[in-house]
Design a protein around this motif. Structure first.
Motif, PDB file in Angstrom:
ATOM      1  N   UNK A 190       0.827  -1.208   0.000  1.00  0.00           N
ATOM      2  CA  UNK A 190       0.000   0.000   0.000  1.00  0.00           C
ATOM      3  C   UNK A 190       0.858   1.254   0.000  1.00  0.00           C
ATOM      4  N   UNK A 191       0.271   2.317  -0.517  1.00  0.00           N
ATOM      5  CA  UNK A 191       0.931   3.622  -0.519  1.00  0.00           C
ATOM      6  C   UNK A 191       0.943   4.268   0.843  1.00  0.00           C
TER       7      UNK A 191
ATOM      8  N   UNK B 145       6.196   3.409  -5.592  1.00  0.00           N
ATOM      9  CA  UNK B 145       6.274   4.186  -6.833  1.00  0.00           C
ATOM     10  C   UNK B 145       7.220   3.495  -7.819  1.00  0.00           C
ATOM     11  N   UNK B 146       8.299   2.916  -7.318  1.00  0.00           N
ATOM     12  CA  UNK B 146       9.202   2.145  -8.177  1.00  0.00           C
ATOM     13  C   UNK B 146       8.499   0.944  -8.798  1.00  0.00           C
TER      14      UNK B 146
ATOM     15  N   UNK C 138       7.530   0.030 -12.854  1.00  0.00           N
ATOM     16  CA  UNK C 138       7.751  -1.266 -13.520  1.00  0.00           C
ATOM     17  C   UNK C 138       6.474  -1.721 -14.228  1.00  0.00           C
ATOM     18  N   UNK C 139       5.305  -1.496 -13.592  1.00  0.00           N
ATOM     19  CA  UNK C 139       4.044  -1.862 -14.241  1.00  0.00           C
ATOM     20  C   UNK C 139       3.838  -1.060 -15.528  1.00  0.00           C
ATOM     21  N   UNK C 140       4.122   0.237 -15.472  1.00  0.00           N
ATOM     22  CA  UNK C 140       4.007   1.050 -16.677  1.00  0.00           C
ATOM     23  C   UNK C 140       4.985   0.578 -17.743  1.00  0.00           C
TER      24      UNK C 140
ATOM     25  N   UNK D 244       7.600 -12.493  -9.368  1.00  0.00           N
ATOM     26  CA  UNK D 244       8.610 -13.284  -8.632  1.00  0.00           C
ATOM     27  C   UNK D 244       9.518 -12.371  -7.809  1.00  0.00           C
ATOM     28  N   UNK D 245       9.898 -11.229  -8.383  1.00  0.00           N
ATOM     29  CA  UNK D 245      10.750 -10.281  -7.664  1.00  0.00           C
ATOM     30  C   UNK D 245      10.013  -9.718  -6.445  1.00  0.00           C
ATOM     31  N   UNK D 246       8.757  -9.333  -6.610  1.00  0.00           N
ATOM     32  CA  UNK D 246       7.982  -8.799  -5.487  1.00  0.00           C
ATOM     33  C   UNK D 246       7.812  -9.851  -4.396  1.00  0.00           C
TER      34      UNK D 246
END
Length: 156
Positions: A43-44, A67-68, A72-74, A140-142
Motif C-alpha cells: 500500500x501507498x 512508486x518504483x 515497472x508496471x508502466x 517473482x521479484x515482489x
C-alpha cells in the motif's frame, strides 16, 4: 500499428494521492493437495501484508518503493493487458470449410492475479504458466522481496 496506452478517463488516472495506491498479488494454487493461497498487498500508506493460507504478517513498505513498482508496471504495459490471460484460444478447420474458434478455459489450474488500484481506478490481470514473462518476473521479484522483508522483520 500498435495502440497507444490509455491514460486518464479510460485508463489509469494522471494524478492521485500515493496513499490511494495498492498493489496486490494473489497466487491461487489450483487443485494441488495441501497447497495454500498466497497474497501480497503493498500500500501507498507505507505498509504491506503477506498472507500464506491463514497466516498473515505485516511489514513496512515505503511509498517510494511502491512508486518504483508502479513504474515497472508502466514499463511492461500492464495497464494495456487483457484482464484474463488464462483462457487460451485456438482455431480449427470445420468439415464445411469454415474456420471455428475454440476456447480452452481451465478453471482449476494454478493462476496468479495482479491488481493495481489508484484512487477509484483498478486494473487486474489474471495469468497462468508464467505468461506474460515480464509480468511473471516482476511478480517473482515482489514475492522474493516480501519474503526477505518478512524474514528480516521476524524477531529472532
Amino acid at each position: 500499428m500498435a495502440a497507444e496506452a490509455t491514460l486518464g478517463p479510460k485508463g489509469p488516472p494522471l494524478h492521485y494521492p500515493v496513499d490511494s495506491v495498492s498493489v496486490s498479488v494473489r497466487h491461487s494454487p489450483g487443485p494441488a493437495l495441501g497447497a495454500q493461497t498466497r497474497e501480497l498487498v503493498l500500500t501507498g500508506a507505507g505498509s504491506a501484508k503477506l498472507t500464506r493460507g491463514d497466516a498473515a504478517v505485516s511489514f513496512d513498505y515505503a511509498a517510494a518503493d511502491l512508486v518504483g513498482v508502479l513504474n515497472r508496471f508502466y514499463a511492461l504495459n500492464f495497464f494495456d493487458l487483457p484482464a484474463d490471460l488464462v483462457r487460451r484460444y485456438s482455431v480449427f478447420l470445420k468439415d464445411d470449410g469454415s474456420v471455428g474458434t475454440s476456447q480452452l478455459r481451465l478453471l482449476d489450474r494454478a493462476s496468479t492475479e495482479v491488481c493495481v488500484r489508484m484512487a477509484s481506478y483498478e486494473k487486474c490481470v489474471r495469468y497462468a504458466d508464467d505468461e506474460p514473462a515480464a509480468l511473471a518476473a516482476l511478480v517473482r521479484q515482489l514475492d522474493a522481496e516480501a519474503d526477505q522483508r518478512v524474514l528480516a522483520a521476524t524477531p529472532k
